[in-house]
Design an enzyme around this catalytic site. Structure first.
Site, mmCIF file in Angstrom:
data_model
loop_
_atom_site.group_PDB
_atom_site.id
_atom_site.type_symbol
_atom_site.label_atom_id
_atom_site.label_comp_id
_atom_site.label_asym_id
_atom_site.label_seq_id
_atom_site.Cartn_x
_atom_site.Cartn_y
_atom_site.Cartn_z
ATOM 1 N N HIS A 62 0.698 -0.954 -0.014
ATOM 2 C CA HIS A 62 -0.075 0.100 -0.037
ATOM 3 C C HIS A 62 0.858 1.127 0.093
ATOM 4 O O HIS A 62 1.266 1.781 1.002
ATOM 5 C CB HIS A 62 -0.789 0.015 1.268
ATOM 6 C CG HIS A 62 -1.989 -1.342 1.069
ATOM 7 N ND1 HIS A 62 -3.162 -1.014 0.615
ATOM 8 C CD2 HIS A 62 -1.884 -2.387 1.527
ATOM 9 C CE1 HIS A 62 -3.783 -2.195 0.421
ATOM 10 N NE2 HIS A 62 -3.091 -2.880 1.188
ATOM 11 N N GLY A 68 -7.934 3.466 7.561
ATOM 12 C CA GLY A 68 -8.968 4.167 7.853
ATOM 13 C C GLY A 68 -10.318 3.738 8.456
ATOM 14 O O GLY A 68 -11.512 4.245 8.454
ATOM 15 N N THR A 98 -8.924 -0.440 1.417
ATOM 16 C CA THR A 98 -10.444 -0.535 1.730
ATOM 17 C C THR A 98 -11.011 0.949 1.389
ATOM 18 O O THR A 98 -12.047 0.851 0.839
ATOM 19 C CB THR A 98 -10.538 -0.426 3.319
ATOM 20 O OG1 THR A 98 -9.790 -1.936 3.780
ATOM 21 C CG2 THR A 98 -11.979 -0.742 3.707
ATOM 22 N N TYR A 129 -10.645 -2.206 -3.988
ATOM 23 C CA TYR A 129 -11.236 -3.056 -3.139
ATOM 24 C C TYR A 129 -12.704 -3.661 -3.405
ATOM 25 O O TYR A 129 -13.118 -4.850 -3.524
ATOM 26 C CB TYR A 129 -11.256 -2.585 -1.648
ATOM 27 C CG TYR A 129 -11.244 -3.353 -0.520
ATOM 28 C CD1 TYR A 129 -9.548 -3.895 -0.241
ATOM 29 C CD2 TYR A 129 -11.979 -3.519 0.496
ATOM 30 C CE1 TYR A 129 -9.381 -4.472 0.731
ATOM 31 C CE2 TYR A 129 -11.467 -4.211 1.598
ATOM 32 C CZ TYR A 129 -10.313 -4.583 1.674
ATOM 33 O OH TYR A 129 -9.991 -5.337 2.888
ATOM 34 N N HIS A 223 -3.498 -13.056 1.022
ATOM 35 C CA HIS A 223 -3.886 -13.291 2.566
ATOM 36 C C HIS A 223 -4.131 -14.716 2.944
ATOM 37 O O HIS A 223 -4.839 -14.810 3.620
ATOM 38 C CB HIS A 223 -4.910 -12.142 3.067
ATOM 39 C CG HIS A 223 -4.771 -10.846 2.678
ATOM 40 N ND1 HIS A 223 -3.582 -10.234 2.787
ATOM 41 C CD2 HIS A 223 -5.675 -9.925 2.032
ATOM 42 C CE1 HIS A 223 -3.785 -8.982 2.354
ATOM 43 N NE2 HIS A 223 -4.944 -8.731 2.011
ATOM 44 N N ASP A 284 2.111 -6.550 1.877
ATOM 45 C CA ASP A 284 1.043 -5.782 2.467
ATOM 46 C C ASP A 284 1.400 -4.594 3.236
ATOM 47 O O ASP A 284 0.851 -4.093 4.139
ATOM 48 C CB ASP A 284 0.086 -6.708 3.315
ATOM 49 C CG ASP A 284 -1.215 -6.284 3.447
ATOM 50 O OD1 ASP A 284 -1.756 -5.469 2.420
ATOM 51 O OD2 ASP A 284 -2.105 -6.656 4.015
ATOM 52 N N SER A 288 -3.229 -0.948 6.803
ATOM 53 C CA SER A 288 -3.756 -1.164 8.085
ATOM 54 C C SER A 288 -4.080 -2.560 8.555
ATOM 55 O O SER A 288 -4.224 -3.199 7.583
ATOM 56 C CB SER A 288 -4.917 -0.136 8.430
ATOM 57 O OG SER A 288 -6.081 -0.860 7.935
HETATM 58 ZN ZN ZN Z 1 -5.682 -6.896 1.592
#
Ligand code: ZN
Length: 391
Positions: A62, A68, A98, A129, A223, A284, A288
């Site tokens: 990211h 957020g 997100t 997303y 993931h 990743d 967050s």
């Molecule tokens: Zn992800």
């Protein structure tokens, strides 16, 4: 600029024994047991005691931050190029997370250009997303065809309470467009899929593949070490011909609540004799890592770390995965799935993205990206060039 790296043991990531590696400009121009080259213009680096390995390829980061989920103050910061170099990462793919409202594709693209100017090899995915995905041009295909840095779509979320709860048809159409856009542009056109914690796991991907002409290899689920059940679904996906990605960033809370440590997931695959050449690790980074309670209420967050990529490769080696296989999941394998043909390998003609690791500790001693030294721990006589203007 000509550099001769001598006396290192080379893993391309396949074991090559002790080799000399000649770098001219941005490329590797020769790999041989003995290279005869003279002259003051040649910089010789005695890398005895080091492994020379490809620069790491991080397929999901990211780069403009993410998060957020707990309100604006939980937005995570942008990636710093120096953190990537210090972690042995020379190539990475940036994605939105997100939040695709305050985080935009134009910003993502600008950051990818910035990181490239700073010496990294940075690409990104169009899309978002949620479905319908964000694009810059009216369609995914146009974004892939017309914007150099876009090489795929994603991460698109499934099996997650934060996803847009996509239907098989929606995902089918998206994958079809990514596939054609990828073919026409000569890029991967891969669909990076964020797989959340819901019990459905990757069943949606199997539905799409079973009810359309889209092959499993169009999807790149990430993931997949989120819990043991998902690891096992991933192994079945792998055996059916798909790619799977394990995430290296984690928190003690996530591990305590059932996440399988990335290195342990690879070790399981290795022990089961599965084809590890279609397994990748990604960091990743700067995501967050939100923590939700039983009622899916946000209670806190961690931040993804790019350094975790190499840390988990090293952890896999310590668990017993051979070094070439452990390196491959963060070099040759992601380069292959992303169709980055110049990346992830040490061979004549490939880009000179190289990492010197200490043979005893596997710590990073020096990093070169496109022929320029970008990081040194001070133990080797290399001159590091910094192109970041930030002091
Ligand atoms: Zn992800």
């Amino acid at each position: 600029m000509i550099t001769l790296i001598e006396n290192a043991e080379v893993f391309s990531p396949k074991p090559q024994g002790q080799q000399q590696v000649l770098v001219a400009g941005q490329r590797i121009s020769a790999v041989d047991a003995a290279i005869n080259i003279q002259g003051n213009a040649v910089q010789r680096i005695n890398a005895a005691g080091c492994y020379l390995v490809p620069g790491l390829v991080d397929s999901l980061a990211h780069i403009i931050g993410g998060g957020g989920e707990g309100g604006f103050r939980t937005r995570t910061p942008e990636l710093d190029a120096d953190d990537a170099f210090a972690s042995g990462v020379t190539t990475l793919v940036g994605v939105l997370g997100t939040d695709s409202i305050t985080r935009t594709l134009t910003n993502l693209l600008a950051k990818a250009h910035a990181l490239t100017e700073e010496g990294l090899n940075c690409y990104c995915h169009t899309g978002s997303y949620q479905i319908p995905v964000r694009t810059l041009f009216p369609s995914i295909s146009e974004d892939l065809l017309l914007i150099d840095k876009f090489i795929g779509v994603g991460e698109v979320a499934i099996a997650d309470h934060r996803s847009s709860q996509p239907t098989p048809d929606e995902l089918k159409k998206l994958a079809a467009e990514a596939r054609v856009g990828g073919m026409l542009s000569g890029k991967a056109g891969i669909v990076s899929v964020h797989v959340g914690p819901s019990a459905a796991g990757i069943s949606l991907l199997l539905d799409v593949a079973n009810s359309s002409d889209i092959p499993l290899t169009q999807f790149y689920p990430t993931h997949m070490n989120r819990n043991q059940q998902l690891v096992e679904q991933g192994f079945a996906f792998l055996q059916a011909g798909g790619w799977i990605d394990f995430t290296t960033s984690t928190t003690p809370q996530e591990l305590a609540s059932g996440e399988v440590q990335c290195a342990k997931a690879l070790h399981q695959a290795w022990q089961l004799g599965l084809d590890c050449s279609r397994i990748t690790f990604s960091s990743d980074a700067n995501a967050s890592l939100p923590l939700f309670d039983d009622q899916q209420q946000f209670i806190g967050l961690g931040i993804g770390r790019i350094a975790s990529l190499l840390e988990e490769v090293v952890a896999a080696v310590r668990l017993g995965v051979p070094l070439p296989q452990a390196l491959s999941v963060a070099t040759a394998n992601p380069a292959r799935v992303l169709k980055l043909t110049q990346k992830g390998e040490i061979a004549s003609g490939k880009d000179a993205d190289l990492v010197l690791l200490d043979q005893a500790t596997l710590a990073v001693r020096a990093v070169m990206s496109r022929g320029i030294w970008r990081y040194s721990d001070g133990s080797l006589p290399v001159t590091v060039q910094r192109d970041s203007l930030f002091i």
